[in-house]
Design an enzyme around this catalytic site. Sequence first.
Site, PDB file in Angstrom:
ATOM      1  N   ASP A  17      -7.119  25.909 -22.933  1.00 43.88           N
ATOM      2  CA  ASP A  17      -7.277  26.687 -24.177  1.00 43.88           C
ATOM      3  C   ASP A  17      -6.002  27.354 -24.720  1.00 43.88           C
ATOM      4  O   ASP A  17      -6.038  28.534 -25.104  1.00 43.88           O
ATOM      5  CB  ASP A  17      -8.350  27.773 -23.964  1.00 43.88           C
ATOM      6  CG  ASP A  17      -9.729  27.204 -23.637  1.00 43.88           C
ATOM      7  OD1 ASP A  17      -9.865  25.978 -23.578  1.00 43.88           O
ATOM      8  OD2 ASP A  17     -10.662  28.000 -23.419  1.00 43.88           O
ATOM      9  N   ASP A  55     -11.351  25.298 -26.492  1.00 44.38           N
ATOM     10  CA  ASP A  55     -12.576  26.023 -26.800  1.00 44.38           C
ATOM     11  C   ASP A  55     -12.956  25.567 -28.211  1.00 44.38           C
ATOM     12  O   ASP A  55     -12.107  25.555 -29.113  1.00 44.38           O
ATOM     13  CB  ASP A  55     -12.247  27.526 -26.762  1.00 44.38           C
ATOM     14  CG  ASP A  55     -13.398  28.385 -26.309  1.00 44.38           C
ATOM     15  OD1 ASP A  55     -14.201  27.948 -25.470  1.00 44.38           O
ATOM     16  OD2 ASP A  55     -13.482  29.537 -26.794  1.00 44.38           O
ATOM     17  N   HIS A  57     -16.079  25.959 -30.739  1.00 40.14           N
ATOM     18  CA  HIS A  57     -17.396  26.491 -31.073  1.00 40.14           C
ATOM     19  C   HIS A  57     -17.822  26.166 -32.501  1.00 40.14           C
ATOM     20  O   HIS A  57     -17.006  26.271 -33.433  1.00 40.14           O
ATOM     21  CB  HIS A  57     -17.400  28.021 -30.938  1.00 40.14           C
ATOM     22  CG  HIS A  57     -17.042  28.531 -29.580  1.00 40.14           C
ATOM     23  ND1 HIS A  57     -17.637  28.095 -28.418  1.00 40.14           N
ATOM     24  CD2 HIS A  57     -16.123  29.473 -29.187  1.00 40.14           C
ATOM     25  CE1 HIS A  57     -17.128  28.740 -27.383  1.00 40.14           C
ATOM     26  NE2 HIS A  57     -16.204  29.580 -27.815  1.00 40.14           N
ATOM     27  N   HIS A  61     -21.837  30.617 -33.315  1.00 34.72           N
ATOM     28  CA  HIS A  61     -22.040  30.385 -31.870  1.00 34.72           C
ATOM     29  C   HIS A  61     -22.640  31.609 -31.179  1.00 34.72           C
ATOM     30  O   HIS A  61     -22.341  32.755 -31.567  1.00 34.72           O
ATOM     31  CB  HIS A  61     -20.699  30.037 -31.220  1.00 34.72           C
ATOM     32  CG  HIS A  61     -20.827  29.543 -29.823  1.00 34.72           C
ATOM     33  ND1 HIS A  61     -20.473  30.295 -28.724  1.00 34.72           N
ATOM     34  CD2 HIS A  61     -21.310  28.370 -29.345  1.00 34.72           C
ATOM     35  CE1 HIS A  61     -20.724  29.593 -27.623  1.00 34.72           C
ATOM     36  NE2 HIS A  61     -21.220  28.420 -27.974  1.00 34.72           N
ATOM     37  N   HIS A  90     -14.111  32.999 -32.818  1.00 36.18           N
ATOM     38  CA  HIS A  90     -12.842  32.381 -32.402  1.00 36.18           C
ATOM     39  C   HIS A  90     -13.047  30.883 -32.201  1.00 36.18           C
ATOM     40  O   HIS A  90     -14.149  30.424 -31.927  1.00 36.18           O
ATOM     41  CB  HIS A  90     -12.334  33.024 -31.095  1.00 36.18           C
ATOM     42  CG  HIS A  90     -13.246  32.770 -29.939  1.00 36.18           C
ATOM     43  ND1 HIS A  90     -14.384  33.520 -29.710  1.00 36.18           N
ATOM     44  CD2 HIS A  90     -13.237  31.825 -28.977  1.00 36.18           C
ATOM     45  CE1 HIS A  90     -15.018  33.060 -28.649  1.00 36.18           C
ATOM     46  NE2 HIS A  90     -14.355  32.018 -28.183  1.00 36.18           N
ATOM     47  N   LYS A 115     -14.978  22.100 -25.306  1.00 35.40           N
ATOM     48  CA  LYS A 115     -16.094  22.765 -24.624  1.00 35.40           C
ATOM     49  C   LYS A 115     -16.606  23.920 -25.460  1.00 35.40           C
ATOM     50  O   LYS A 115     -15.886  24.444 -26.307  1.00 35.40           O
ATOM     51  CB  LYS A 115     -15.635  23.255 -23.243  1.00 35.40           C
ATOM     52  CG  LYS A 115     -14.497  24.254 -23.343  1.00 35.40           C
ATOM     53  CD  LYS A 115     -13.948  24.595 -21.977  1.00 35.40           C
ATOM     54  CE  LYS A 115     -12.833  25.607 -22.086  1.00 35.40           C
ATOM     55  NZ  LYS A 115     -13.227  26.882 -22.716  1.00 35.40           N
ATOM     56  N   CYS A 159     -11.666  31.635 -18.961  1.00 35.80           N
ATOM     57  CA  CYS A 159     -11.741  30.170 -18.870  1.00 35.80           C
ATOM     58  C   CYS A 159     -10.922  29.593 -17.722  1.00 35.80           C
ATOM     59  O   CYS A 159     -11.337  28.609 -17.106  1.00 35.80           O
ATOM     60  CB  CYS A 159     -11.382  29.556 -20.207  1.00 35.80           C
ATOM     61  SG  CYS A 159     -12.665  29.929 -21.452  1.00 35.80           S
TER      62      CYS A 159
HETATM   63  C1  VGL Z   1     -12.169  32.267 -23.577  1.00 31.93           C
HETATM   64  C2  VGL Z   1     -13.403  34.100 -24.164  1.00 31.93           C
HETATM   65  C3  VGL Z   1     -14.164  33.329 -25.020  1.00 31.93           C
HETATM   66  C4  VGL Z   1     -11.033  31.713 -22.780  1.00 31.93           C
HETATM   67  C5  VGL Z   1     -12.919  31.478 -24.428  1.00 31.93           C
HETATM   68  O1  VGL Z   1     -10.471  30.649 -23.152  1.00 31.93           O
HETATM   69  O2  VGL Z   1     -10.672  32.339 -21.752  1.00 31.93           O
HETATM   70  N1  VGL Z   1     -12.421  33.564 -23.447  1.00 31.93           N
HETATM   71  N2  VGL Z   1     -13.929  32.024 -25.137  1.00 31.93           N
HETATM   72 ZN    ZN Z   2     -14.954  30.881 -26.607  1.00 29.61          ZN
END
Ligand code: VGL
Ligand code: ZN
Length: 218
Positions: A17, A55, A57, A61, A90, A115, A159
Amino acid sequence: MAEPFVIDAGDALVVIDVQNDFLPGGALAVTDGDAILPNVNLLARAFENVVVTQDWHPRGHASFASSHAGSKPFDVMELPYGNQVLWPDHCVQGSPGARLHPELDVDRAFAILRKGANPMIDSYSAFAEADGLTTGLAALLRARGIERVFVCGLATDFCVAWSALDARAAGFETFVIEDACRAIDADGSLAAAWSRMTAAGVRRIKAEEVRGRMANGG
Ligand code: VGL
Ligand code: ZN
């Protein structure tokens, strides 16, 4: 310094990410997130097997505070699969914030895994959604003969940690490269993540301990 880890064909780097929304100026910016770019780029050149995650979404979401009336970012809400931290919107599919950082040099990655696309279920881990449904990544790595998984990226306590724990649970020898990660650290989440990872046998290493074997490697 201890013996370096010499990277070979049985090793994979999973870059989690490194997207605009998690970098300074982004919707869920991780403090100093951009400081990892030099290490991540060096590492990505040292490994033959690189997987990148995003990430990803849909709008509305379930992990977004804006999807739940009366909630605000960083509240915790009970969802059918367990407790969910609610986040600012996000990494919305196709948005500039969801793009990989332009200075991330992962042209050699053999896979980009997206994901968190199920509207109802979050997926911190690259290996499984929060309800346990596999992404297929463990099978993909196994099919390529991978035995050791090295994890880096954002954020250490979400993550990265979930991915490392699942890699370990899937039977891979698992390493988190701590200076190629940065954390969100909401409410002690970083210390909690490290103690879970350590208890699970995930090893905590530094980028300089990793040695590529290729000519252009680190
Ligand atoms: C993440 C919070 C929400 C991450 C992703 O990549 O760590 N954290 N979505
Ligand atoms: Zn996320």
